[in-house]
Design a protein around this motif. Sequence first.
Motif, PDB file in Angstrom:
ATOM      1  N   MET A  31       0.418  -0.969  -0.022  1.00 29.96           N
ATOM      2  CA  MET A  31      -0.377  -0.126  -0.191  1.00 29.96           C
ATOM      3  C   MET A  31       0.458   1.058   0.071  1.00 29.96           C
ATOM      4  SD  MET A  31      -2.812  -1.025  -0.497  1.00 29.96           S
ATOM      5  CE  MET A  31      -3.576   0.959   0.006  1.00 29.96           C
ATOM      6  N   ALA A  32       0.433   2.507  -1.302  1.00 31.33           N
ATOM      7  CA  ALA A  32       1.512   3.085  -1.432  1.00 31.33           C
ATOM      8  C   ALA A  32       1.893   4.263  -0.233  1.00 31.33           C
ATOM      9  CB  ALA A  32       1.537   4.155  -3.040  1.00 31.33           C
ATOM     10  N   ASP A  33       0.490   4.147   0.357  1.00 31.22           N
ATOM     11  CA  ASP A  33      -0.002   5.617   1.274  1.00 31.22           C
ATOM     12  C   ASP A  33       0.356   4.679   2.145  1.00 31.22           C
ATOM     13  OD1 ASP A  33      -2.636   7.106  -0.131  1.00 31.22           O
ATOM     14  OD2 ASP A  33      -2.264   5.833  -0.628  1.00 31.22           O
ATOM     15  N   ASN A  34       0.430   3.842   2.960  1.00 26.82           N
ATOM     16  CA  ASN A  34       1.372   4.119   4.087  1.00 26.82           C
ATOM     17  C   ASN A  34       2.879   3.634   3.761  1.00 26.82           C
ATOM     18  OD1 ASN A  34      -1.302   2.334   4.896  1.00 26.82           O
ATOM     19  ND2 ASN A  34      -0.688   0.602   4.875  1.00 26.82           N
ATOM     20  N   LEU A  35       3.599   4.058   3.288  1.00 22.75           N
ATOM     21  CA  LEU A  35       4.919   3.985   3.333  1.00 22.75           C
ATOM     22  C   LEU A  35       5.430   4.737   2.357  1.00 22.75           C
ATOM     23  CD1 LEU A  35       5.065   0.244   1.260  1.00 22.75           C
ATOM     24  CD2 LEU A  35       6.012   0.894   3.401  1.00 22.75           C
ATOM     25  N   GLY A  66      12.090   6.030   7.744  1.00 25.26           N
ATOM     26  CA  GLY A  66      12.450   4.913   8.648  1.00 25.26           C
ATOM     27  C   GLY A  66      11.124   4.541   9.083  1.00 25.26           C
ATOM     28  N   GLY A  67      11.242   4.079  10.132  1.00 28.85           N
ATOM     29  CA  GLY A  67      10.441   3.071  10.756  1.00 28.85           C
ATOM     30  C   GLY A  67       9.894   1.179   9.989  1.00 28.85           C
ATOM     31  N   PRO A  68       9.075   1.815  11.326  1.00 25.58           N
ATOM     32  CA  PRO A  68       8.772  -0.586  11.146  1.00 25.58           C
ATOM     33  C   PRO A  68       8.078  -0.357  10.217  1.00 25.58           C
ATOM     34  CG  PRO A  68       7.438   1.101  12.708  1.00 25.58           C
ATOM     35  CD  PRO A  68       8.073   2.390  12.406  1.00 25.58           C
ATOM     36  N   ALA A  69       7.137  -0.090   9.400  1.00 30.18           N
ATOM     37  CA  ALA A  69       6.995   0.095   8.225  1.00 30.18           C
ATOM     38  C   ALA A  69       7.024   0.145   6.916  1.00 30.18           C
ATOM     39  CB  ALA A  69       5.588   0.959   7.788  1.00 30.18           C
ATOM     40  N   LEU A  70       8.374   0.715   6.748  1.00 27.19           N
ATOM     41  CA  LEU A  70       8.837   0.284   6.064  1.00 27.19           C
ATOM     42  C   LEU A  70      10.380  -0.609   5.688  1.00 27.19           C
ATOM     43  CD1 LEU A  70      10.167   2.375   3.902  1.00 27.19           C
ATOM     44  CD2 LEU A  70      11.510   3.435   5.004  1.00 27.19           C
ATOM     45  N   TRP A  71      10.959  -1.043   7.271  1.00 27.01           N
ATOM     46  CA  TRP A  71      11.971  -1.776   7.504  1.00 27.01           C
ATOM     47  C   TRP A  71      11.000  -3.581   7.090  1.00 27.01           C
ATOM     48  CZ3 TRP A  71      12.536  -6.242  10.647  1.00 27.01           C
ATOM     49  CH2 TRP A  71      13.579  -6.707  11.166  1.00 27.01           C
ATOM     50  N   HIS A  72      10.190  -3.742   7.543  1.00 23.08           N
ATOM     51  CA  HIS A  72       8.899  -4.823   7.715  1.00 23.08           C
ATOM     52  C   HIS A  72       9.405  -4.992   6.228  1.00 23.08           C
ATOM     53  CE1 HIS A  72       8.593  -6.328  11.448  1.00 23.08           C
ATOM     54  NE2 HIS A  72       8.343  -4.882  11.556  1.00 23.08           N
ATOM     55  N   THR A  73       9.185  -4.133   5.699  1.00 22.96           N
ATOM     56  CA  THR A  73       7.648  -4.127   4.196  1.00 22.96           C
ATOM     57  C   THR A  73       9.571  -4.163   3.267  1.00 22.96           C
ATOM     58  OG1 THR A  73       6.533  -2.767   3.882  1.00 22.96           O
ATOM     59  CG2 THR A  73       7.268  -2.852   1.866  1.00 22.96           C
ATOM     60  N   ARG A  74      10.529  -3.852   3.526  1.00 21.82           N
ATOM     61  CA  ARG A  74      11.591  -4.377   2.864  1.00 21.82           C
ATOM     62  C   ARG A  74      12.264  -5.610   3.351  1.00 21.82           C
ATOM     63  NH1 ARG A  74      15.026   1.627   4.505  1.00 21.82           N
ATOM     64  NH2 ARG A  74      14.210   2.014   2.538  1.00 21.82           N
ATOM     65  N   GLN A  75      12.299  -6.261   4.330  1.00 19.08           N
ATOM     66  CA  GLN A  75      12.420  -7.332   4.748  1.00 19.08           C
ATOM     67  C   GLN A  75      11.587  -8.504   4.197  1.00 19.08           C
ATOM     68  OE1 GLN A  75      15.222  -8.164   6.963  1.00 19.08           O
ATOM     69  NE2 GLN A  75      15.463  -5.994   7.078  1.00 19.08           N
ATOM     70  N   LEU A  76      10.725  -8.307   3.334  1.00 21.99           N
ATOM     71  CA  LEU A  76       9.796  -8.975   3.366  1.00 21.99           C
ATOM     72  C   LEU A  76       9.935  -9.194   1.684  1.00 21.99           C
ATOM     73  CD1 LEU A  76       6.477  -8.566   5.471  1.00 21.99           C
ATOM     74  CD2 LEU A  76       7.856 -10.656   5.553  1.00 21.99           C
ATOM     75  N   VAL A  77       9.740  -7.986   1.139  1.00 19.69           N
ATOM     76  CA  VAL A  77       9.801  -7.972  -0.204  1.00 19.69           C
ATOM     77  C   VAL A  77      10.884  -8.776  -0.594  1.00 19.69           C
ATOM     78  CG1 VAL A  77      10.803  -6.149  -1.860  1.00 19.69           C
ATOM     79  CG2 VAL A  77       8.904  -5.708  -0.813  1.00 19.69           C
TER      80      VAL A  77
END
Length: 276
Positions: free
Chosen positions: A30-34, A39-50
């Motif tokens: 979801m683009a609007d969440n990023l 930085g921050g948890p949303a971006l960190w988790h997203t990068r790990q999963l992608v």
Amino acid sequence: MPFESWGVGLRPAHFPEWKNVSQIPVLELMADNLLHHKGGPALWHTRQLVVRARGVVLHGIGLNIGGADPLSQSYLSGLRHLVSEFRPSVVSDHLCFTQALGVQSYELLPLVLNRSALEHVVERVDAVQNFLGCRYSLENVSSYVDYKESRIPEGEFLSEVARRTGCGILLDVNNVYVSAKNFARDPEADLERYNLESVTQIHIAGHSKKDDFLFDTHDEAVCADVWTLLKSVLQKLSQARGNEQVAVPVILENDNPDTPLAQVLVEWEEGKRRCV
């Protein structure tokens, strides 16, 4: 569709649960969440999963493609940065407006579908694709109101925008079903109005019912009728493309934070079996 192209929408409530999933399907971000996060948890988790996912698609809700207000350069710049970082195979938003006179609605508001709106959307889609440097896709929305001034069915409207701009169509099968049922139309007949050769992605989701109206809430399981409609869409899509195995991402959406990821993935697997 090759099942390798099926996936689910990535939701923050499921971040901790993904670490226990061995094979991650295609993820819809979801683009609007990023947007504009450094930085921050949303971006960190997203990068790990992608990096573990089979693929990525990027979906937004705030572009305001049908609005009269100027397109937000800040929003587009943030979107372009996400495209550059995550390299999604599809980038999309909705055929709607979300803002008027500078006031954000936080809702996907349907357009008056006439020739004037068509010219307006075509111009703005061209601008977005030029700015991003990639193809953009537009999704049909669920409708709860209709306008006397509307002259063009939504499927024909989106197909004409795609023809004139080269953009894609994100076909939300549940939205087709919800809109058709709310206005006593045949969902299959509504689907016939879409040029399936322009479809770049498909959404599937659950809806809720209040009185005699359906609402696209994404918080229920996908109903049997919508799965049947999806199977029909996939068959027609294959036929439209000469029975080729084209990797069009089919994304299951569930926005209910109380639904465990395991339950979402079980529905995802069952859905694939339904569509064989």
